[in-house]
Scaffold this active site. Structure first.
Site, short mmCIF file in Angstrom:
data_model
loop_
_atom_site.label_atom_id
_atom_site.label_comp_id
_atom_site.label_asym_id
_atom_site.label_seq_id
_atom_site.Cartn_x
_atom_site.Cartn_y
_atom_site.Cartn_z
N ILE A 74 -5.10 -5.67 -27.01
CA ILE A 74 -4.20 -6.20 -25.99
C ILE A 74 -2.80 -5.65 -26.20
O ILE A 74 -2.37 -5.39 -27.33
CB ILE A 74 -4.19 -7.75 -26.01
CG1 ILE A 74 -3.52 -8.29 -24.74
CG2 ILE A 74 -3.53 -8.31 -27.27
CD1 ILE A 74 -3.82 -9.74 -24.45
N CYS A 75 -2.10 -5.44 -25.09
CA CYS A 75 -0.71 -4.99 -25.12
C CYS A 75 0.08 -5.85 -24.15
O CYS A 75 -0.34 -6.96 -23.80
CB CYS A 75 -0.62 -3.51 -24.75
SG CYS A 75 -1.20 -3.13 -23.08
N ALA A 76 1.22 -5.38 -23.69
CA ALA A 76 2.04 -6.20 -22.80
C ALA A 76 1.45 -6.29 -21.39
O ALA A 76 1.36 -7.38 -20.82
CB ALA A 76 3.46 -5.63 -22.73
N MET A 103 -0.83 -9.16 -22.06
CA MET A 103 -0.25 -10.49 -22.28
C MET A 103 0.35 -11.07 -21.01
O MET A 103 0.45 -12.29 -20.87
CB MET A 103 0.80 -10.42 -23.39
CG MET A 103 0.24 -10.18 -24.78
SD MET A 103 -0.86 -11.52 -25.36
CE MET A 103 0.33 -12.83 -25.69
#
Length: 376
Positions: A74-76, A103
């Site tokens: 997961i990233c932004a 996120m």
């Protein structure tokens, strides 16, 4: 080997079901330390995206030894995670997933959970916003519904009500929120419902609303929702007793903490109200009411089914904030031991008053990060 994509809804279901998960968060360390995915069986590690650009060889000793273990990256916003997931796949990991939307999407997901049946022939549902710790509610009976403390993702409530043949008649906010943008007024306008707000929190609002005050009753089909004035988090904070079974406490009382009184800059003024609500008004209620708060702080407060609820009597035994007998100690606790204030909380309050109208992307940015409504 190909990288698969997983939605935040699918990921949320796995976490609520207690599955063992390995999550790799590739945001920078500061963002990760401030706010991350949590779960009872979640193992999470942080490798910033820019450190992973040259490959994953230097990190293999920190990753699962069994390369058949599922890894959720997961990233932004969902872009960087796909790149890192591909590097993991090239390194021999066979079950790699990139979390769609990152996120940002995680912050906006609402998971509906049935809390229980009501004596008046109805049901109460809790909408768990795992990424923000926000909790909102739907009370339904005889095809009518009331939404309490709606988040801004109002389509979730509209779709759920439509799927269950419920007409939303009432929308209620327990107080003027400062940590997230309320969807209450917008939801009420869209479905033609009545929007209720405690008047002491609404002195500066720029829109019409229906005041809700101590002792007022709202009828939802065969079920009654009764207002209980309970100031302390804000001067207008109001709790709601649903069908004499459930106590919706807003941001006054949580499962493992109590509400903070400082988000309008009046901690010293409101601390006495907070104590009177917790040690006076609530004490007069029946012990077996089930407390349903507007937030939770950590996954430890969640039950096995993912819900956040506990009997009032249990909280009076176990919640530290309800067991500070000395008034001066209580005052010191709730005014000197406060966590950082929520991100952009002043702008969020102004948005919820109708004084500013940020666009959708601005609203997302304002809400980034964990909720910080509690005195720990």
């Amino acid at each position: 080997m190909s990288v698969k994509v997983i939605t935040v809804k699918e990921l949320a279901s796995k976490i609520i079901n207690g599955e063992k998960l390995f999550i790799l968060d590739v945001r920078n360390k500061g963002e990760f330390d401030d706010w991350k995915i949590e779960g009872k069986n979640v193992e999470i590690m942080n490798i910033p995206y820019f450190e992973a650009l040259d490959g994953m060889e230097g990190y293999l000793d920190r990753l699962p030894e069994d390369k058949n273990t599922a890894i959720y990256v997961i990233c932004a916003k969902g872009g960087s995670s796909m790149f890192v997931a591909e590097r993991l796949s090239e390194a021999g990991f066979s079950r790699v997933y990139s979390v769609k939307g990152g996120m940002k999407a995680w912050s906006e997901h609402l998971e509906p959970i049935k809390i229980g049946e009501l004596q008046g022939r109805g049901t109460i549902y809790q909408f768990v916003r795992l990424g923000k710790g926000c909790l909102s509610y739907l009370v339904e009976s005889s095809g009518e519904g009331a939404i309490i403390d709606a988040n801004r993702m109002i389509d979730t409530y509209i779709d759920f009500a439509s799927q269950h043949n419920i007409t939303i008649k009432h929308v209620i906010d327990t107080h003027l929120h400062a940590d997230h943008i309320s969807g209450g007024r917008k939801l009420a306008e869209k479905v033609g419902a009545t929007y209720y707000l405690p008047p002491k929190d609404a002195e500066e609002v720029m829109f019409d609303y229906t005041p809700i005050q101590d002792g007022d009753r709202i009828q939802v089909g065969n079920v009654t929702i009764e207002a209980l004035y309970s100031p302390g988090h804000t001067i207008g904070s109001t709790s709601f007793i649903v069908d004499e079974q459930y106590l919706l406490t807003g941001d006054i009382l949580f499962i493992d903490s109590i509400g903070r009184p400082d988000l309008a800059g009046k901690a010293q003024d409101w601390v006495s109200d907070l104590r009177q609500t917790l040690y006076g008004r609530y004490k007069q209620l029946v012990d077996d009411l089930i407390v349903l708060p507007a937030h939770f702080m950590t996954v430890k407060e969640m039950n096995e089914d993912g819900s956040v609820a506990e009997k009032l009597s249990v909280l009076y035994r176990q919640n530290h904030g309800l067991n500070i007998s000395n008034e001066e100690e209580f005052r010191k606790t709730v005014t000197e031991n406060l966590p950082p204030q929520p991100n952009a909380y002043q702008e969020i309050r102004q948005t919820n008053m109708g004084k500013i109208q940020p666009d959708e992307e601005q609203q997302r940015e304002m809400e980034i990060g964990p909720n910080r409504c509690a005195v720990r």
